[in-house]
Scaffold this motif. Structure first.
Motif, mmCIF file in Angstrom:
data_model
loop_
_atom_site.group_PDB
_atom_site.id
_atom_site.type_symbol
_atom_site.label_atom_id
_atom_site.label_comp_id
_atom_site.label_asym_id
_atom_site.label_seq_id
_atom_site.Cartn_x
_atom_site.Cartn_y
_atom_site.Cartn_z
ATOM 1 N N GLN A 52 0.816 -1.209 0.000
ATOM 2 C CA GLN A 52 0.000 0.000 0.000
ATOM 3 C C GLN A 52 0.854 1.264 0.000
ATOM 4 O O GLN A 52 0.354 2.361 -0.286
ATOM 5 C CB GLN A 52 -0.927 0.015 1.223
ATOM 6 N N ALA A 53 2.142 1.138 0.316
ATOM 7 C CA ALA A 53 3.048 2.296 0.317
ATOM 8 C C ALA A 53 3.648 2.551 -1.057
ATOM 9 O O ALA A 53 4.418 3.513 -1.222
ATOM 10 C CB ALA A 53 4.164 2.078 1.341
ATOM 11 N N LEU A 55 1.288 10.086 -1.111
ATOM 12 C CA LEU A 55 1.868 11.380 -0.743
ATOM 13 C C LEU A 55 1.572 11.733 0.708
ATOM 14 O O LEU A 55 2.448 12.186 1.451
ATOM 15 C CB LEU A 55 1.316 12.469 -1.681
ATOM 16 N N PHE A 56 0.341 11.527 1.139
ATOM 17 C CA PHE A 56 -0.052 11.885 2.502
ATOM 18 C C PHE A 56 0.069 10.719 3.486
ATOM 19 O O PHE A 56 0.105 10.936 4.697
ATOM 20 C CB PHE A 56 -1.493 12.397 2.515
ATOM 21 N N SER A 57 0.067 9.498 2.976
ATOM 22 C CA SER A 57 0.148 8.332 3.866
ATOM 23 C C SER A 57 0.941 7.226 3.202
ATOM 24 O O SER A 57 0.696 6.876 2.041
ATOM 25 C CB SER A 57 -1.255 7.815 4.210
ATOM 26 N N LEU A 58 1.909 6.702 3.921
ATOM 27 C CA LEU A 58 2.670 5.535 3.488
ATOM 28 C C LEU A 58 2.175 4.258 4.166
ATOM 29 O O LEU A 58 2.885 3.251 4.198
ATOM 30 C CB LEU A 58 4.159 5.745 3.789
#
Length: 447
Positions: free
Chosen positions: A298-299, A332-335
């Motif tokens: 998901q990253a 961009l906002f969450s890894l």
């Protein structure tokens, strides 16, 4: 153009109509309970029809009982359903999300006039690299756990049948010995009363004899109750009606021997190799690893969808063009740090659970092996000590009685002590074989 609009509207209406067509059957708790009871009765009738039962009496061997228990066990039925469910989930995990067909019609206005545009798109959401394989790995791990649980339950059923056969055999022998002891104690009560009538004893002697008699009677009542409970449990386990009378075919108790014990490390190694709990714990580790992989993907940047379409103006010329496009999700906002941390923590937890399972198995084998040693030592001490002495005393008293050297009351007292010692030996033998059976279950449940 009007036909297209009508067809599209009809399709939407049909979809809405079908989505609301499901209406579940309203079965109450009472209906479900009655249905379950009826199925259990039918299963009992079917099982009984396959046996050679004579007027609610049945002679059965341990092998036949285990076969019946495997067929009638509701727990096994649940475990098999779990295996089937896990197999279905493997197929479900390998499926890819269905594509979408998107239709839109827009009216454009400009300073030069107005018109409309029709757009038809085929859109698909591709899975991330390795996502399908990881989800299938999770489902396969669940399948392995379900299969191990099924095998473990099969072993438990067979083991319980064997244990019940052995326990019922011991209780029958104890009941027989208890009746013999009760007979001797009743004789002592009669002799004590006779001696009192002849002024050779007192009412205290009678009272003491009656106390021991009623203690033996209470003991016999408890044994008969235990026999009834064990028999009813065996009937339930093999799927037969509770009013059946069973005769068990099994080895005589006097042929049972004390088995030599192997070194403790041998038992530990066998347990760590055979215990199905470790298979279940290992499958949970595999599932946790696959979930960690999914969370880490998901990253990564990946396509949220890919589309191919056709755009046209629905006028007389029907001018149009093929269109295409992609949408890329950028982390961009969450890894997905929280999801990754949770998955890694779960993986660490599963490994710790595996270590705990190994520690518990080793402790169980060590403790049970010691319990077998203690029970064997107690049995040998009783067999070679009190039991031999009581039998010898009985023979000597009978010989002396014939020679007129012992009164009847003394002989009855010695015989009562011998019967009581025999019961103690039966209890010690029962305890030993119970502990030994549990040791076998600890080290080799797959057998």
């Amino acid at each position: 153009m009007a036909q297209i609009k009508y067809l599209f509207g009809f399709f939407i209406a049909l979809t809405v109509l079908l989505s609301g067509c499901y209406s579940p059957m309203a079965l109450s708790k009472a209906d479900l309970t009655a249905q379950a009871q009826q199925e259990l009765k039918q299963a009992q009738t079917q099982t009984l029809s396959t046996l050679d039962a004579n007027e609610s009496k049945l002679t059965i061997s341990v092998e036949q009982a285990m076969e019946l228990a495997q067929k009638s066990s509701v727990n096994l039925k649940v475990r098999r359903a779990n295996v089937a469910l896990s197999e279905a989930r493997i197929a479900e995990a390998g499926q890819i999300r269905n594509p979408e067909i998107r239709y839109s019609q827009e009216k454009l206005e400009s300073g030069f006039g107005d018109g409309s545009r029709m757009d038809v798109e085929f859109r698909v959401r591709p899975p991330r690299p390795g996502e399908v394989g990881a989800r299938k790995s999770i489902a396969k791990a669940a399948k392995r756990a379900a299969s191990a649980s099924l095998s473990r339950e099969k072993t438990r059923v067979n083991s319980r049948v064997r244990t019940l056969f052995r326990e019922i055999g011991f209780v029958e022998a104890e009941i027989k010995a208890s009746k013999a002891s009760l007979k001797q104690r009743k004789k002592l009560v009669e002799l004590a009363k006779l001696r009192t009538q002849r002024a050779l004893g007192t009412q205290i002697d009678v009272a003491l004899a009656e106390v021991t008699f009623h203690e033996a009677k209470q003991d016999l009542t408890e044994l008969e109750g235990e026999y009834d409970l064990l028999t009813k449990e065996l009937l339930r386990l093999i799927g037969l009606p509770q009013e059946m009378t069973l005769t068990l075919k099994q080895e005589p108790l006097d042929k049972l021997k004390i088995e030599p014990l192997a070194p403790l490390q041998v038992y530990i190694a066998q347990a760590l190799e055979n215990r199905l709990e470790l298979d279940i714990a290992a499958s949970r580790i595999d599932a946790a690893k696959a979930q960690t992989f999914i969370e880490k993907t998901q990253a990564w940047p990946w396509f949220s969808h890919i589309k191919v379409g056709y755009e046209m103006r629905p006028d007389d010329s029907f001018d149009g063009a093929v269109t295409g496009g992609v949408a890329l999700e950028i982390p961009l906002f969450s890894l997905n740090g929280g999801g990754i941390e949770e998955a890694e923590t779960r993986e660490h937890l599963r490994r710790s659970e595996y270590e705990l399972e190994v520690e518990d198995i080793i402790a169980q084998v060590q403790n049970q092996s010691r319990q077998v040693q203690i029970a064997a030592e107690a049995l040998i001490t009783l067999r070679d000590g009190s039991k031999v002495a009581a039998e010898a005393a009985t023979e000597a008293a009978r010989a002396a009685m014939k020679a007129g050297q012992v009164v009847m009351q003394e002989l009855a007292l010695i015989e009562e002590r011998a019967a009581s010692t025999h019961r103690q030996w039966l209890k010690a033998l029962r305890r030993y074989h119970r502990e030994h059976t549990q040791l076998l279950q600890r080290i080799a449940p797959a057998q």
